[in-house]
Design a protein around this motif. Structure first.
Motif, short mmCIF file in Angstrom:
data_model
loop_
_atom_site.label_atom_id
_atom_site.label_comp_id
_atom_site.label_asym_id
_atom_site.label_seq_id
_atom_site.Cartn_x
_atom_site.Cartn_y
_atom_site.Cartn_z
N VAL A 183 0.77 -1.17 0.17
CA VAL A 183 0.14 -0.06 0.12
C VAL A 183 0.83 1.44 -0.27
O VAL A 183 0.50 2.28 -0.72
N ALA A 184 1.89 1.11 0.90
CA ALA A 184 2.56 2.47 0.89
C ALA A 184 3.47 2.85 -0.34
O ALA A 184 3.44 3.92 -0.86
N TYR A 185 3.81 1.66 -1.08
CA TYR A 185 4.55 2.04 -2.36
C TYR A 185 3.75 2.39 -3.40
O TYR A 185 3.99 3.36 -4.24
N VAL A 186 2.55 1.72 -3.23
CA VAL A 186 1.11 2.21 -4.22
C VAL A 186 0.88 3.94 -4.01
O VAL A 186 0.95 4.26 -5.15
N PHE A 187 0.75 4.06 -2.99
CA PHE A 187 0.81 5.46 -2.68
C PHE A 187 1.62 6.47 -3.06
O PHE A 187 1.46 7.63 -3.64
N ILE A 188 2.78 6.09 -2.93
CA ILE A 188 3.94 7.11 -3.13
C ILE A 188 4.20 7.06 -4.74
O ILE A 188 4.42 8.13 -5.48
N VAL A 189 3.95 5.94 -5.46
CA VAL A 189 3.86 6.09 -6.92
C VAL A 189 2.77 6.89 -7.45
O VAL A 189 2.98 7.60 -8.28
N ILE A 190 1.48 6.77 -6.97
CA ILE A 190 0.46 7.53 -7.37
C ILE A 190 0.49 9.04 -7.20
O ILE A 190 0.47 9.96 -8.04
N PHE A 191 1.34 9.37 -5.92
CA PHE A 191 1.54 10.60 -5.64
C PHE A 191 2.47 11.29 -6.49
O PHE A 191 2.34 12.41 -7.18
N LEU A 192 3.56 10.52 -6.83
CA LEU A 192 4.52 10.90 -7.60
C LEU A 192 4.30 11.05 -9.24
O LEU A 192 4.34 12.20 -9.75
N LEU A 193 3.40 10.11 -9.45
CA LEU A 193 2.93 10.32 -10.89
C LEU A 193 1.92 11.43 -11.23
O LEU A 193 1.97 12.03 -12.15
N LEU A 194 0.97 11.65 -9.91
CA LEU A 194 -0.03 12.86 -10.38
C LEU A 194 0.68 13.93 -10.30
O LEU A 194 0.20 15.08 -10.96
N SER A 195 1.60 14.15 -9.13
CA SER A 195 2.46 15.32 -9.23
C SER A 195 3.16 15.59 -10.48
O SER A 195 2.97 17.00 -10.82
N GLY A 196 3.61 14.72 -10.94
CA GLY A 196 4.37 15.05 -12.35
C GLY A 196 3.32 15.67 -13.36
O GLY A 196 3.73 16.39 -14.31
N ALA A 197 2.24 14.76 -13.51
CA ALA A 197 1.30 14.98 -14.50
C ALA A 197 0.46 16.21 -14.32
O ALA A 197 0.27 17.16 -15.39
N PHE A 198 0.28 16.76 -13.12
CA PHE A 198 -0.13 17.95 -12.98
C PHE A 198 0.74 19.06 -13.15
O PHE A 198 0.43 20.30 -13.86
N THR A 199 1.88 19.10 -12.82
CA THR A 199 2.74 19.85 -12.98
C THR A 199 3.40 20.38 -14.53
O THR A 199 3.14 21.40 -14.94
N PHE A 200 3.42 19.16 -15.18
CA PHE A 200 3.98 19.06 -16.51
C PHE A 200 3.03 19.38 -17.67
O PHE A 200 3.13 19.78 -18.69
N TYR A 201 1.88 18.74 -17.26
CA TYR A 201 0.85 18.80 -18.30
C TYR A 201 -0.57 19.70 -18.01
O TYR A 201 -0.43 20.67 -18.44
N LEU A 202 -1.21 19.26 -16.86
CA LEU A 202 -2.30 20.31 -16.71
C LEU A 202 -1.69 21.59 -16.15
O LEU A 202 -2.31 22.69 -16.45
N GLY A 203 -0.64 21.73 -15.56
CA GLY A 203 -0.08 23.13 -15.07
C GLY A 203 0.51 23.84 -16.10
O GLY A 203 0.90 24.86 -16.05
N GLY A 204 0.77 23.36 -17.27
CA GLY A 204 1.54 23.88 -18.32
C GLY A 204 3.04 24.41 -18.08
O GLY A 204 3.24 25.50 -18.33
N PHE A 205 3.62 23.66 -17.58
CA PHE A 205 5.19 23.99 -16.83
C PHE A 205 6.08 24.68 -17.95
O PHE A 205 6.64 25.84 -17.68
N TYR A 206 6.00 23.89 -19.08
CA TYR A 206 6.94 24.64 -20.19
C TYR A 206 6.32 25.64 -20.77
O TYR A 206 6.94 26.51 -21.30
N GLU A 207 5.20 25.71 -21.22
CA GLU A 207 4.42 26.73 -21.88
C GLU A 207 4.60 27.89 -21.23
O GLU A 207 4.49 28.89 -21.82
N ARG A 208 4.47 27.92 -19.64
CA ARG A 208 4.62 29.29 -19.05
C ARG A 208 5.78 30.02 -19.30
O ARG A 208 5.71 31.30 -19.07
#
Length: 244
Positions: free
Chosen positions: A20-45
């Motif tokens: 469970v702990a490893y699943v939580f960490i992986v989900i958190f890291l994947l979502l953080s990256g997706a939200f930052t670089f895709y939904l957040g428009g990291f490069y476009e800004r």
């Protein structure tokens, strides 16, 4: 050995005893990256900062932190092990604080593992790292406040699912408290003093200020007092429920 340290170590080890702990960490890291670089428009800004990264943290924590908190006490009550725990030479407060700190440390570890995003922004530009440090501090404090709420509501229920739902609802209300739509609704039916009080309860508003690098003592104290209040409520609930 200090009772708090003993329970802390036991609880922290228990997170990594199952996948469970490893699943939580992986989900958190994947979502953080997706939200930052895709939904957040990291490069476009075209700006060297982590504003897109921190912008989504309240919404990530809204679901992920209650998922961690829901097992803190609900499992203990359902299995009856809470009685065994409280018969040990440990006070109620020591048990509450130790279990909270173990869960908070686990979430802090997941947050710390996002450091490649911080490195990325430094490679691509010259960010204000002081602002980024403030953002991490605010994120950790907000996660602690969410966790304290979840721990209290976990103690109030034998069901993890019920504890999870109640935690999400309460945290969601505290996030929305500072949004203009909510405040405009209250302005129509309540005096300005009450509206200001409701705005002051918003997790989002206090976190947003810190994540911008504005370290105001009032924002820090808000999260510290929020954690303290809900941990106190946690202890009261356990005292009331332990005989159930």
């Amino acid at each position: 050995m200090n009772p708090i340290l003993t329970i802390f170590q036991r609880e922290l080890r228990s997170y990594f005893a199952t996948p469970v702990a490893y699943v939580f960490i992986v989900i958190f890291l994947l979502l953080s990256g997706a939200f930052t670089f895709y939904l957040g428009g990291f490069y476009e800004r075209g700006q060297a900062d982590l504003e897109p990264f921190f912008r989504f943290h309240p919404w990530l924590y809204l679901f992920l932190v209650p998922a961690v908190a829901m097992r803190l006490w609900a499992d203990e009550r359902k299995s009856g092990s809470i009685e065994l725990l409280l018969t040990l030479p440990v006070t109620m407060w020591q048990a509450v604080v130790a279990k909270f700190l173990a869960a908070w440390c686990f979430i802090g570890l997941a947050l710390a593992l996002t450091f490649p995003i911080w490195i990325t922004v430094n490679v691509l530009g010259e960010p204000d790292n002081g602002v980024i440090v403030a953002g991490y501090l605010g994120s950790l404090l907000m996660a602690g406040a969410f966790l304290a709420i979840g721990a209290c509501l976990s103690a109030a229920s034998r069901s993890q699912a019920v504890a999870f739902i109640l935690s999400v609802v309460v945290c969601f209300l505290l996030l929305l408290a500072g949004f203009p739509l909510v405040l405009d609704l209250f302005r129509a039916i309540a005096p300005q003093g009450l509206v200001d009080a409701i705005a002051g309860l918003s997790f989002f508003a206090h976190f947003n200020a810190i994540s911008k690098g504005v370290i105001d003592l009032r924002d820090l104290l808000y999260f510290v007092f929020s954690i303290g209040f809900w941990l106190y409520a946690n202890a009261v609930v356990i005292d009331l429920k332990k005989a159930d």
